[in-house]
Enzyme design. Structure first.
Site, PDB file in Angstrom:
ATOM      1  N   GLY A 232       0.578   3.070 -10.361  1.00 52.97           N
ATOM      2  CA  GLY A 232       1.395   2.336  -9.393  1.00 52.97           C
ATOM      3  C   GLY A 232       0.848   0.937  -9.227  1.00 52.97           C
ATOM      4  O   GLY A 232       0.181   0.411 -10.120  1.00 52.97           O
ATOM      5  N   GLU A 254      -4.270   3.386 -12.694  1.00 46.59           N
ATOM      6  CA  GLU A 254      -3.531   2.646 -13.725  1.00 46.59           C
ATOM      7  C   GLU A 254      -2.537   1.747 -13.006  1.00 46.59           C
ATOM      8  O   GLU A 254      -1.524   2.223 -12.485  1.00 46.59           O
ATOM      9  CB  GLU A 254      -2.782   3.621 -14.642  1.00 46.59           C
ATOM     10  CG  GLU A 254      -3.669   4.407 -15.564  1.00 46.59           C
ATOM     11  CD  GLU A 254      -4.367   3.551 -16.610  1.00 46.59           C
ATOM     12  OE1 GLU A 254      -3.989   2.375 -16.804  1.00 46.59           O
ATOM     13  OE2 GLU A 254      -5.318   4.055 -17.225  1.00 46.59           O
ATOM     14  N   CYS A 289       4.410  -1.872 -17.075  1.00 44.60           N
ATOM     15  CA  CYS A 289       3.114  -2.386 -16.618  1.00 44.60           C
ATOM     16  C   CYS A 289       2.452  -3.290 -17.641  1.00 44.60           C
ATOM     17  O   CYS A 289       1.781  -4.243 -17.279  1.00 44.60           O
ATOM     18  CB  CYS A 289       2.199  -1.220 -16.286  1.00 44.60           C
ATOM     19  SG  CYS A 289       2.075  -0.037 -17.631  1.00 44.60           S
TER      20      CYS A 289
HETATM   21  P1  NAD Z   1       3.693   1.959  -5.731  1.00 44.33           P
HETATM   22  O1  NAD Z   1       2.257   1.694  -5.782  1.00 44.33           O
HETATM   23  O2  NAD Z   1       4.489   1.455  -4.585  1.00 44.33           O
HETATM   24  O3  NAD Z   1       4.046   3.527  -5.822  1.00 44.33           O
HETATM   25  C1  NAD Z   1       3.512   4.349  -6.818  1.00 44.33           C
HETATM   26  C2  NAD Z   1       3.407   5.765  -6.292  1.00 44.33           C
HETATM   27  O4  NAD Z   1       2.478   5.810  -5.222  1.00 44.33           O
HETATM   28  C3  NAD Z   1       4.698   6.352  -5.751  1.00 44.33           C
HETATM   29  O5  NAD Z   1       4.775   7.713  -6.136  1.00 44.33           O
HETATM   30  C4  NAD Z   1       4.528   6.235  -4.243  1.00 44.33           C
HETATM   31  O6  NAD Z   1       5.269   7.177  -3.526  1.00 44.33           O
HETATM   32  C5  NAD Z   1       3.044   6.494  -4.097  1.00 44.33           C
HETATM   33  N1  NAD Z   1       2.445   5.962  -2.873  1.00 44.33           N
HETATM   34  C6  NAD Z   1       2.840   4.894  -2.139  1.00 44.33           C
HETATM   35  N2  NAD Z   1       1.990   4.700  -1.110  1.00 44.33           N
HETATM   36  C7  NAD Z   1       1.038   5.653  -1.195  1.00 44.33           C
HETATM   37  C8  NAD Z   1      -0.117   5.970  -0.422  1.00 44.33           C
HETATM   38  N3  NAD Z   1      -0.463   5.250   0.648  1.00 44.33           N
HETATM   39  N4  NAD Z   1      -0.872   7.010  -0.805  1.00 44.33           N
HETATM   40  C9  NAD Z   1      -0.566   7.729  -1.906  1.00 44.33           C
HETATM   41  N5  NAD Z   1       0.524   7.488  -2.667  1.00 44.33           N
HETATM   42  C10 NAD Z   1       1.319   6.457  -2.323  1.00 44.33           C
HETATM   43  O7  NAD Z   1       4.146   1.382  -7.099  1.00 44.33           O
HETATM   44  P2  NAD Z   1       5.522   0.820  -7.443  1.00 44.33           P
HETATM   45  O8  NAD Z   1       5.618  -0.532  -6.901  1.00 44.33           O
HETATM   46  O9  NAD Z   1       6.559   1.826  -7.138  1.00 44.33           O
HETATM   47  O10 NAD Z   1       5.338   0.780  -9.029  1.00 44.33           O
HETATM   48  C11 NAD Z   1       5.188  -0.340  -9.724  1.00 44.33           C
HETATM   49  C12 NAD Z   1       3.744  -0.608 -10.087  1.00 44.33           C
HETATM   50  O11 NAD Z   1       3.228   0.400 -10.968  1.00 44.33           O
HETATM   51  C13 NAD Z   1       3.636  -1.892 -10.845  1.00 44.33           C
HETATM   52  O12 NAD Z   1       2.556  -2.666 -10.395  1.00 44.33           O
HETATM   53  C14 NAD Z   1       3.383  -1.425 -12.278  1.00 44.33           C
HETATM   54  O13 NAD Z   1       2.797  -2.383 -13.099  1.00 44.33           O
HETATM   55  C15 NAD Z   1       2.574  -0.213 -12.068  1.00 44.33           C
HETATM   56  N6  NAD Z   1       2.557   0.660 -13.252  1.00 44.33           N
HETATM   57  C16 NAD Z   1       1.393   0.802 -13.956  1.00 44.33           C
HETATM   58  C17 NAD Z   1       1.346   1.570 -15.102  1.00 44.33           C
HETATM   59  C18 NAD Z   1       0.073   1.752 -15.889  1.00 44.33           C
HETATM   60  O14 NAD Z   1      -0.059   2.710 -16.622  1.00 44.33           O
HETATM   61  N7  NAD Z   1      -0.897   0.863 -15.797  1.00 44.33           N
HETATM   62  C19 NAD Z   1       2.490   2.228 -15.537  1.00 44.33           C
HETATM   63  C20 NAD Z   1       3.655   2.062 -14.801  1.00 44.33           C
HETATM   64  C21 NAD Z   1       3.670   1.273 -13.647  1.00 44.33           C
END
Ligand code: NAD
Length: 486
Positions: A232, A254, A289
């Site tokens: 995320g 990640e 990402c």
């Molecule tokens: P996000 O961080 O908002 O959410 C990701 C996940 O975390 C979701 O399932 C969400 O419900 C959960 N979440 C949110 N708050 C939380 C908390 N306080 N505690 C535990 N879980 C929680 O991410 P997003 O904005 O939805 O996704 C986009 C991001 O993910 C971008 O920065 C992207 O680059 C990254 N990403 C990274 C990779 C990688 O492999 N490096 C792959 C895909 C996406």
């Protein structure tokens, strides 16, 4: 087009139970391509999360006691089932987040190949004998052990790829799992749970809870969860680390990226431009990402690159994700669309030169589309030069010397992937060493293909690795054993 748009009823999968309702309420899922509501998604409350973790905890002794070759067998079977059901998993992935059908099919293939790769590791986990002194009375060795219950949190852009990267190695290593996909992507993982059962993985070994931040937080904080693996954004990662800090729980993170693609004057432009434009704009509408969202271009070829990119983008159609002619899919939500459009507006105010796109397309008012957008002369220090957009926006920057290129590429706080195009092998060697990133990919190589290769970030792109032996050992911890004889 004649496409089946029906979605499955979504459940929480907890031990031997499927729950159609969650104590956290329900989320009305919206199809990003049309803005239409598709149906309710049950949200797991803290008691659902607790039940899921307890089910995983109860299943752990049995799963750990399975012969590794048996674990390998069921995971290989799971990979075969993923391949058998590629069309359905791909269809559901489109209905999850609006990605194009072409991309969704290839992501299912990536998940299946990671699954078969990590199935191969399940019976190859070995420790080391480190001393066996002359008197043969003392034996010291190391023994890799699973953690127990692992909490896995996925984001919405490519959840099936993360299944291959996280769930499968965690299982191969002998852990049981509670997995929390985003509530924005409930459908493909619902089908995956049926395949997990069909493959013969016992109930309770993989549990699935859907929900947003509150559900994720309850999972991270649960005392029976021994390790967290998260994909995320950096802001959420900070909250997760803070929660983990309370019980000193380890986590793999990640996170996002602002990856640079450095094009030297001798770059093969046919490949460089096509790969870059497609991966930034046409892959998940820029919601990837590791996409090369900053194109750092040598001054000698800058004008030609601009010309080629603008011509290519003119042929990229936004539209129905199931239509093979569509290149640009919608972004995930209306909020994401508005956030991206606001960032585009600020970039123009900051002096970046808009070369293409920049708006929501008029002919698709109900879906969450953003035109493929290209900016030139982007100031590396501006918001657009520094912050991940996570939308179909490509930024071009100009450099004169190799030192300038390295400084520009390394100028953000992220460090997931870097890309280089040059025919000069000595320059490749220098760049690989100078670039601050978890991976460097040269002349068209891509980070997502290699399940054998460790993938992950430095800086605010996170830490820990997925892929290869490193990715397996994220789910194992080493026990030291000393045995003293008579
Ligand atoms: P996000 O961080 O908002 O959410 C990701 C996940 O975390 C979701 O399932 C969400 O419900 C959960 N979440 C949110 N708050 C939380 C908390 N306080 N505690 C535990 N879980 C929680 O991410 P997003 O904005 O939805 O996704 C986009 C991001 O993910 C971008 O920065 C992207 O680059 C990254 N990403 C990274 C990779 C990688 O492999 N490096 C792959 C895909 C996406």
């Amino acid at each position: 087009m004649d496409v089946d748009l029906t979605v499955p009823v979504v459940h929480l999968h907890i031990g031997d139970e499927v729950r159609a309702n969650g104590s956290g309420g329900a989320y009305q899922h919206v199809y990003p391509a049309t803005g239409e509501v598709q149906g309710p998604v049950p949200l797991a409350g803290p008691d659902d999360v607790d039940a899921a973790v307890r089910a995983a905890h109860a299943a752990y002794p049995q799963w750990r006691a399975w012969r590794p070759a048996e674990r390998a067998r069921v995971l290989r079977r799971l990979a075969e089932l993923m391949e058998r059901d590629t069309a359905e998993l791909a269809r559901l992935s489109v209905l999850d987040n609006g990605m194009t059908a072409g991309i969704s099919g290839s992501l299912v293939g990536i998940m299946a190949s990671w699954t078969s790769y990590y199935a191969g590791w399940a019976d190859k986990v070995e420790g080391r004998v480190t001393s066996f002194p002359a008197n043969q009375r003392e034996l010291a060795y190391s023994m890799p052990e699973p953690y127990g219950v692992v909490g896995i949190i996925l984001t919405w852009n490519g959840p099936l790829v993360s299944v291959g990267m996280k769930l499968i190695p965690a299982l191969a290593a002998g852990n049981t799992v509670v997995m929390k996909p985003s509530e924005l992507t409930p459908y493909a993982t619902e089908h995956l749970m049926a395949l997990i059962r069909e493959a013969g993985i016992p109930e309770g070994v993989v549990n699935l809870v859907l929900g947003g931040p509150a559900t994720g937080d309850a999972l991270v904080r649960h005392p029976l969860v021994e390790k967290v693996s998260f994909t995320g954004g950096p802001a959420t990662a900070r909250k997760i680390l803070a929660a983990c800090a309370e019980s000193l729980k380890p986590a793999v993170l990640e996170l996002g990226g602002k990856s640079a693609n450095v094009l030297f004057g001798d770059a093969d432009l046919d490949t460089a431009v096509a790969v870059n434009a497609f991966s930034v704009l046409g892959t998940l509408a820029g919601q990837g990402c590791a996409i090369p969202s900053r194109m750092v271009v040598h001054a000698d070829i800058y004008d030609e690159v601009v010309e080629r990119i603008v011509a290519m983008v003119a042929g990229m159609r936004c539209g129905d994700p199931f239509d093979p002619a569509t290149v640009i899919s919608p972004v995930v939500t209306r909020e994401a669309q508005q956030r991206i459009l606001a960032m585009i507006e600020r970039a123009q105010n900051d002096g970046a030169k808009l070369l293409a796109g920049g708006r929501a397309p008029d002919h698709l008012p109900n879906g969450f589309f953003v035109e493929p957008t290209v900016f030139g002369e982007v100031d590396p220090g501006s918001e657009l030069g520094q912050i991940e957009v996570f939308g179909p926006v490509l930024s071009l920057m100009r450099f004169e010397t190799e030192e300038q290129a390295i400084a520009m590429a390394n100028s953000t706080a992220y460090g997931l992937a870097s890309y280089v195009y040059t025919q000069d092998i000595n320059r490749v060697t220098r760049m690989v060493s100078a670039l601050k990133a978890g991976g460097v990919y040269v002349n068209g190589a891509s980070p997502v293909v290699g399940c054998e290769l460790a993938f992950g970030g430095v800086g605010i792109s996170g830490f820990g690795r997925e892929g290869g032996e490193e990715g397996l050992f994220e789910f194992l911890r080493t026990k030291a054993v000393g045995v003293s004889g008579d």
